[in-house]
Scaffold this motif. Structure first.
Motif, mmCIF file in Angstrom:
data_model
loop_
_atom_site.group_PDB
_atom_site.id
_atom_site.type_symbol
_atom_site.label_atom_id
_atom_site.label_comp_id
_atom_site.label_asym_id
_atom_site.label_seq_id
_atom_site.Cartn_x
_atom_site.Cartn_y
_atom_site.Cartn_z
ATOM 1 N N LEU A 511 38.275 36.554 38.052
ATOM 2 C CA LEU A 511 37.949 35.332 37.334
ATOM 3 C C LEU A 511 36.502 35.408 36.863
ATOM 4 C CD1 LEU A 511 38.894 32.457 36.517
ATOM 5 C CD2 LEU A 511 38.012 31.658 38.711
ATOM 6 N N VAL A 512 36.286 35.194 35.567
ATOM 7 C CA VAL A 512 34.950 35.185 34.986
ATOM 8 C C VAL A 512 34.619 33.752 34.601
ATOM 9 C CG1 VAL A 512 33.454 36.075 33.157
ATOM 10 C CG2 VAL A 512 35.241 37.535 34.129
ATOM 11 N N VAL A 513 33.657 33.168 35.291
ATOM 12 C CA VAL A 513 33.265 31.774 35.082
ATOM 13 C C VAL A 513 31.878 31.744 34.453
ATOM 14 C CG1 VAL A 513 32.821 29.538 36.190
ATOM 15 C CG2 VAL A 513 34.612 31.064 37.087
ATOM 16 N N VAL A 514 31.708 30.951 33.405
ATOM 17 C CA VAL A 514 30.391 30.776 32.797
ATOM 18 C C VAL A 514 30.075 29.284 32.738
ATOM 19 C CG1 VAL A 514 30.426 32.892 31.440
ATOM 20 C CG2 VAL A 514 31.370 30.796 30.465
ATOM 21 N N GLY A 515 28.794 28.971 32.757
ATOM 22 C CA GLY A 515 28.387 27.577 32.692
ATOM 23 C C GLY A 515 26.881 27.465 32.491
ATOM 24 N N ARG A 516 26.399 26.230 32.516
ATOM 25 C CA ARG A 516 24.963 25.968 32.384
ATOM 26 C C ARG A 516 24.437 25.390 33.692
ATOM 27 N NH1 ARG A 516 24.179 22.789 26.709
ATOM 28 N NH2 ARG A 516 24.801 21.082 28.085
ATOM 29 N N TYR A 517 23.137 25.586 33.949
ATOM 30 C CA TYR A 517 22.514 24.994 35.129
ATOM 31 C C TYR A 517 21.198 24.344 34.729
ATOM 32 C CZ TYR A 517 19.614 29.274 35.311
ATOM 33 O OH TYR A 517 18.753 30.302 35.015
ATOM 34 N N THR A 518 20.805 23.344 35.512
ATOM 35 C CA THR A 518 19.642 22.528 35.150
ATOM 36 C C THR A 518 18.364 22.946 35.853
ATOM 37 O OG1 THR A 518 20.221 20.936 36.887
ATOM 38 C CG2 THR A 518 21.089 20.523 34.674
ATOM 39 N N SER A 519 18.477 23.588 37.039
ATOM 40 C CA SER A 519 17.291 23.935 37.820
ATOM 41 C C SER A 519 17.406 25.349 38.358
ATOM 42 C CB SER A 519 17.102 22.963 38.998
ATOM 43 O OG SER A 519 16.824 21.657 38.536
ATOM 44 N N GLY A 520 16.274 26.061 38.375
ATOM 45 C CA GLY A 520 16.258 27.395 38.932
ATOM 46 C C GLY A 520 15.936 27.376 40.412
ATOM 47 N N GLY A 521 16.384 28.393 41.122
ATOM 48 C CA GLY A 521 16.118 28.496 42.554
ATOM 49 C C GLY A 521 17.324 29.012 43.305
ATOM 50 N N GLU A 557 24.539 33.772 27.677
ATOM 51 C CA GLU A 557 24.425 32.606 26.796
ATOM 52 C C GLU A 557 25.420 32.708 25.647
ATOM 53 O OE1 GLU A 557 21.143 30.230 24.005
ATOM 54 O OE2 GLU A 557 20.562 32.050 25.090
ATOM 55 N N LYS A 558 25.547 33.892 25.053
ATOM 56 C CA LYS A 558 26.476 34.053 23.933
ATOM 57 C C LYS A 558 27.925 33.886 24.390
ATOM 58 C CE LYS A 558 25.627 34.903 20.298
ATOM 59 N NZ LYS A 558 25.407 36.164 19.598
ATOM 60 N N LEU A 559 28.262 34.410 25.563
ATOM 61 C CA LEU A 559 29.619 34.261 26.078
ATOM 62 C C LEU A 559 29.921 32.789 26.339
ATOM 63 C CD1 LEU A 559 32.266 35.426 27.125
ATOM 64 C CD2 LEU A 559 31.155 35.840 29.328
ATOM 65 N N GLN A 645 38.444 30.618 24.098
ATOM 66 C CA GLN A 645 38.411 30.002 25.429
ATOM 67 C C GLN A 645 38.458 31.034 26.548
ATOM 68 O OE1 GLN A 645 41.772 27.270 24.494
ATOM 69 N NE2 GLN A 645 40.529 25.716 25.497
ATOM 70 N N ARG A 646 39.152 32.157 26.311
ATOM 71 C CA ARG A 646 39.326 33.171 27.356
ATOM 72 C C ARG A 646 38.434 34.391 27.155
ATOM 73 N NH1 ARG A 646 45.729 33.005 26.323
ATOM 74 N NH2 ARG A 646 45.937 30.734 26.463
ATOM 75 N N SER A 647 37.448 34.273 26.279
ATOM 76 C CA SER A 647 36.569 35.399 26.005
ATOM 77 C C SER A 647 35.972 35.934 27.297
ATOM 78 C CB SER A 647 35.432 34.977 25.062
ATOM 79 O OG SER A 647 35.921 34.591 23.810
ATOM 80 N N GLN A 648 35.976 37.251 27.429
ATOM 81 C CA GLN A 648 35.354 37.911 28.569
ATOM 82 C C GLN A 648 34.056 38.584 28.179
ATOM 83 O OE1 GLN A 648 36.945 36.715 31.105
ATOM 84 N NE2 GLN A 648 38.076 38.425 31.985
ATOM 85 N N ARG A 649 33.835 38.775 26.891
ATOM 86 C CA ARG A 649 32.680 39.502 26.405
ATOM 87 C C ARG A 649 32.076 38.794 25.214
ATOM 88 N NH1 ARG A 649 36.782 42.010 28.042
ATOM 89 N NH2 ARG A 649 36.497 43.348 29.858
ATOM 90 N N ALA A 650 30.787 39.056 24.987
ATOM 91 C CA ALA A 650 30.085 38.379 23.902
ATOM 92 C C ALA A 650 30.049 39.193 22.632
ATOM 93 C CB ALA A 650 28.650 38.055 24.333
ATOM 94 N N THR A 651 30.691 40.366 22.603
ATOM 95 C CA THR A 651 30.704 41.196 21.405
ATOM 96 C C THR A 651 32.003 40.996 20.660
ATOM 97 O OG1 THR A 651 31.484 43.016 22.789
ATOM 98 C CG2 THR A 651 29.155 42.985 22.210
ATOM 99 N N PHE A 667 37.503 39.300 23.811
ATOM 100 C CA PHE A 667 37.447 38.907 22.409
ATOM 101 C C PHE A 667 36.816 40.021 21.599
ATOM 102 C CE2 PHE A 667 35.313 36.442 18.933
ATOM 103 C CZ PHE A 667 36.448 35.949 18.345
ATOM 104 N N GLY A 668 36.211 41.016 22.256
ATOM 105 C CA GLY A 668 35.522 42.062 21.535
ATOM 106 C C GLY A 668 35.468 43.357 22.298
#
Length: 782
Positions: A511-521, A557-559, A645-651, A667-668
């Protein structure tokens, strides 16, 4: 006969990446007073190419890389065949950059079986060589590889028309980041060739004393085999293609039932960062140890399925029946106007029920109408027990023509009858299906849709799905992200995480999960789920970067952007247009150069990239095409949405699409398609190249044409648009463009940008033509 002295540069670039590099080459002409650019394959550009010095005449015929990676030590063997396509003999030597001081040992160079000596040059000496070539030939190509030391071998001849095979063997200690060991093969240097590379082969054997968990390539669509829990065999093949991306491969180890690793990327401290998480269960267990499951296969036998389609569907049924596990419960439902089941209740799988079910399959013949609603209700009613994993594999090639025919009511009925939380995997066969309805059904019932084109094999698609879901390890996963001392007013640590929900893990799956985060640490990731009927929890440490120092993980980020675009299209498709979503679609697509049929206006060089309101209106008009639920247009649009939606790569892939399956295919591939003119010289002022950029294509909504995009280029973490005879960084504002510092190309100031802003900027300086670029908030023009 006059001879040319050249350098053959084997780019074994590792630079700052935690990786192992394999050699890759270009030929450099050293004749005094002569200009000879590296060979390029010419792509149709937005401007005619003016006369330029003739390129060197050679082509790369094939590349083969074999790696034995044991724990962190890699033993690498590379062979490359190149051909002198000119009419004169060349004098060449090998030059290749060093990844790290002391990182490589036992390096051997062979040319047609003969060993050659090599000389070590430090980074300063190597830079002088690079700069000298770039200035002398007015060719920015080698800017990409500045900043490393190099080895240089002695000279040998290559007669006109002759080929030479170069072999390199060496050992290298790999580096790690985020618990992942990484390999890098800089294949992209092979884009400097006069013709597509006939064959590229990469084989990597990963061995570890500990159990291998995740194996992942962010750049290429690799094949992965897992013979044991301590061995993974990875392969990649391409033919008659142009490599446009360096090959990267990552793996991690662990002793838990589920392995997890996290990478993060945060280019700006004051904005959200991006993370990628890999989750992988133990590799395939013996069948007797597999978690029992319940499966109902629902097959369309209406009149439109007659001929090859019904035979392929029956073949798919046979495959599933021959691969169920002892203890599984199953049933088969065949439907046309009427709905018929193999047995009134679920059957326990054994040799007797298998043979009986195969007999039922032989009696399935096509004829009649299509009662989708009745068939789904019958299947879902069989799966009322949610204590075990439940799956419905649903296949149709048409529209509902019997029973309930209303799309919304069919979806509502399926939701009402799905008391066992069954995963519904829908297969739409051919262009006549209501693809929007299938997407709604799959979304409502926790599954996915896949579309089988008229010339594709139904059995191949279904068997691929079943090979994935055949052995559930952990189901109904829930993933939480926590960080100590996170201010309450800041809200959740993560947002916009994709896939959104409904996680299941299967043996041999990842499973490849991507997302955004608000704080580093430092953070803690908790994975909860069910193994059979038992609840289980695993926790893992993670580190979210406060501010990234380089672009090593910019692909994350691109993925994320690609998946977010797919989710936005899905929301608009299933719930109707929403101006806020349209605006976000345009903003993300513009920033990241994601060209879809709904944002194809970005490829128009006469458009103003900063006219957001106009682009938003254009996107709104284009998105009206989602109203087409049936036919080829509906099929193609849902296929595109699913791939994003199911992209695994950013190329991006060669044609902007590929047959993305339930197995999460890419996707690439990091490979570009074929150009229209393979022999014309490259031009600094035109969009020929390929240069360091990834080239894009998109398929039209009707699915009849694949359109090459010549005015948008993705380079590293940036996107450039060709406007007013200039490549402009998508981050450039109108004010920055006017105030940009002018830097003369090939001047001292031009090369000093690498020193000032770091090695990452070199690939941007390698862009040809007029360029406006923003580095650390400051605009430059050259």
């Amino acid at each position: 006969m006059r001879t040319f002295k050249l350098w053959f540069v084997l780019l074994a670039v590792c630079a700052f990446l935690p990786a192992v590099a394999a050699a890759q080459g270009v030929l450099i002409d050293e004749r005094e007073g002569q200009q000879a650019r590296l060979p390029r394959i010419i792509w149709p550009g937005p401007r005619p190419a003016p006369p330029t010095p003739s390129p060197q005449s050679y082509r790369i015929k094939q590349l083969a890389v074999d790696v034995n990676l044991k724990d962190q030590l890699a033993q690498v063997q590379m062979s490359q065949t190149f051909i002198n396509t000119g009419s004169r003999q060349m004098e060449v030597s090998f030059v290749f950059p060093l990844p790290y001081d002391g990182a490589i040992d036992r390096m051997t160079f062979m040319v047609d079986g003969k060993e050659f000596e090599a000389k070590l040059l430090n980074a300063t000496e190597a830079r002088q060589i690079y700069e000298g070539y770039i200035r002398r030939n007015q060719d920015p190509a080698l800017m990409e590889w500045m900043g490393t030391g190099m080895f240089k071998t002695s000279v040998f001849p290559v007669p006109a028309g002759a080929s030479r095979q170069v072999s390199i063997r060496y050992s290298q200690l790999c580096r790690k980041q985020g618990g992942l060991t990484e390999l890098l093969f800089p294949l992209s240097a092979a884009k400097y060739t006069s013709q597509p590379v006939e064959k590229v082969e990469i084989n990597v054997a990963v061995q570890s004393q500990a159990k291998i968990k995740n194996v992942y390539s962010p750049t290429h669509d690799v094949k992965i085999k897992r013979p044991t829990d301590r061995l993974a065999k990875v392969s990649f093949r391409s033919a008659n293609e142009i490599p446009t991306a360096d090959f990267r491969l990552m793996y991690d180890i662990g002793n838990k039932k589920v392995g997890a690793s996290v990478l993060s990327y945060r280019p700006q401290r004051d904005k959200d960062g991006y993370f990628l998480m890999l989750l992988s269960p133990e590799i395939e267990k013996a069948k007797g140890d597999a978690v029992p499951k319940q499966v109902v296969f629902v097959v369309d036998r209406s009149g439109s399925m007659s001929g090859k389609k019904i035979e392929q569907a029956k073949g798919a049924l046979r495959f599933v029946l021959n691969n169920l596990n002892e203890g599984d419960l199953f049933n088969i439902i065949a439907y046309d106007s009427a709905v018929e089941s193999f047995q009134p209740e679920l059957q326990r799988y054994d040799e007797e029920t298998r043979k009986s079910a195969l007999g039922f399959v032989e009696g399935i013949f096509a004829g009649g109408s299509t009662n989708i609603d009745g068939a789904l209700q019958a299947a879902l009613n069989l799966l009322a027990d949610d204590s075990t994993p439940n799956f419905v594999v649903f296949l149709t090639d048409g529209l509902p023509t019997a029973g309930e025919k209303n799309e919304a009511k069919i979806v509502a009925n399926a939701k009402q009858h799905n008391q066992g939380r069954a995963r519904l995997f829908s297969f739409g066969v051919g262009f006549d299906v209501n693809s929007r309805m299938l997407d709604k059904l799959s979304r409502t019932c926790f599954g996915q849709s896949q579309y089988v084109r008229p010339n594709e094999d139904i059995e191949a698609h279904v068997s691929q799905l079943y090979q994935r879901i055949g052995a559930p390890v952990m189901t109904d996963l829930a993933i939480t992200f926590d960080m100590e001392n996170l201010p309450a007013e800041q809200g959740k640590l993560t947002n916009r995480v994709y896939p959104r929900d409904n996680y299941d893990l299967f043996a041999g799956d990842q499973l490849v999960v991507v997302g955004r985060y608000t704080s580093g640490g430092d953070a803690k990731i908790t994975v909860r789920g069910k193994v059979g009927k038992k609840k289980q929890k695993e926790s893992f440490p993670a580190k979210f970067t406060v501010k990234s120092s380089d672009e090593t993980n910019a692909f994350i980020e691109k993925l994320w952007a690609m998946r977010r675009v797919g989710e936005i299209i899905d929301e608009i498709d299933l719930h109707g247009k929403n101006q806020e979503l349209i605006d976000e679609l345009v903003a993300i697509s513009t920033r990241h150069g994601i060209i879809t049929p709904y944002t194809s206006f970005l490829a128009d060089e006469n458009s103003n990239v900063r006219d957001f309101a106009h682009f938003s209106r254009q996107a709104g008009v284009a998105l009206q095409a989602l109203g087409q639920a049936e036919g080829r247009g509906g099929f193609v649009q849902r296929e595109l949405k699913a791939q994003l939606q199911r992209s695994q790569r950013a190329t991006p892939s060669a044609d902007g699409f590929n047959s993305s399956g339930f197995g999460g295919q890419s996707f690439g591939s990091g490979i570009a398609g074929s150009p229209t003119n393979r022999s014309a010289p490259a031009s600094p002022g035109a969009a020929s190249g390929p240069g360091p950029a990834t080239r894009l294509r998109f398929r039209t909504i009707d699915g009849d044409r694949v359109v090459p995009v010549q005015t948008v280029r993705n380079v590293g973490g940036k996107t450039f648009y060709f406007r007013d005879n200039r490549w402009v960084d998508s981050e450039t504002t109108a004010e920055q463009e006017k105030a940009a510092t002018v830097v003369k190309r090939y001047s001292k100031e031009y090369f000093d940008l690498v020193t000032k802003h770091g090695k990452d900027v070199a690939k941007y300086l390698a862009l040809e033509g007029n360029v406006t670029l923003v580095l650390d908030g400051k605009p430059y023009s050259f």
